[in-house]
Design a protein around this motif. Structure first.
Motif, PDB file in Angstrom:
ATOM      1  N   CYS A  40       0.841  -1.188   0.000  1.00 42.58           N
ATOM      2  CA  CYS A  40       0.000   0.000   0.000  1.00 42.58           C
ATOM      3  C   CYS A  40       0.882   1.245   0.000  1.00 42.58           C
ATOM      4  O   CYS A  40       1.737   1.395   0.871  1.00 42.58           O
ATOM      5  N   ARG A  42       0.085   4.181   0.619  1.00 36.85           N
ATOM      6  CA  ARG A  42      -0.332   5.165   1.618  1.00 36.85           C
ATOM      7  C   ARG A  42       0.188   4.839   3.005  1.00 36.85           C
ATOM      8  O   ARG A  42       0.608   5.719   3.750  1.00 36.85           O
ATOM      9  N   CYS A  43       0.152   3.574   3.388  1.00 31.96           N
ATOM     10  CA  CYS A  43       0.535   3.240   4.763  1.00 31.96           C
ATOM     11  C   CYS A  43       1.543   2.093   4.800  1.00 31.96           C
ATOM     12  O   CYS A  43       1.907   1.628   5.868  1.00 31.96           O
ATOM     13  N   CYS A  60      -6.102  -2.634   0.834  1.00 28.69           N
ATOM     14  CA  CYS A  60      -5.161  -2.534   1.939  1.00 28.69           C
ATOM     15  C   CYS A  60      -5.656  -3.375   3.118  1.00 28.69           C
ATOM     16  O   CYS A  60      -6.844  -3.423   3.397  1.00 28.69           O
ATOM     17  N   CYS A  66      -7.434   2.491   6.317  1.00 33.62           N
ATOM     18  CA  CYS A  66      -6.879   2.898   5.036  1.00 33.62           C
ATOM     19  C   CYS A  66      -7.745   2.290   3.943  1.00 33.62           C
ATOM     20  O   CYS A  66      -7.986   1.096   3.945  1.00 33.62           O
ATOM     21  N   TYR A  68      -7.207   2.336   0.616  1.00 37.40           N
ATOM     22  CA  TYR A  68      -6.546   2.189  -0.676  1.00 37.40           C
ATOM     23  C   TYR A  68      -6.979   0.902  -1.369  1.00 37.40           C
ATOM     24  O   TYR A  68      -7.050  -0.160  -0.741  1.00 37.40           O
TER      25      TYR A  68
HETATM   26 ZN    ZN Z   1      -2.957   1.261   3.357  1.00 35.74          ZN
END
Ligand code: ZN
Length: 74
Positions: A40, A42-43, A60, A66, A68
């Protein structure tokens, strides 16, 4: 009649066998369900295969914190 009996046996086995936790682990870390290529963005969580009415996609593993998602073909 014979088919029905087999179904009943299978159902009894599934009901009596407690594999709830194991099942969860397969879903989250099993090779088939986890993306090894992508993480992921994003995280940095793992991407897990998920199913929706539109088909399979990567999501995710920290959902719902999250959200995503990624197309499985890209
Ligand atoms: Zn994520």
């Amino acid at each position: 009649m014979r088919q029905k009996r087999l179904d009943e046996i299978a159902r009894d086995l599934l009901t009596n066998f407690d594999f709830g936790k194991e099942k969860e682990e397969i879903k989250s870390i099993g090779a088939r369900y986890v993306s090894e290529k992508y993480r992921c963005p994003r995280c940095n969580g793992m991407l897990v295969m998920r199913n929706s009415i539109y088909g399979e996609f990567w999501g995710c593993n920290r959902y719902p914190e999250c959200r995503y998602t990624r197309n499985i073909k890209s």
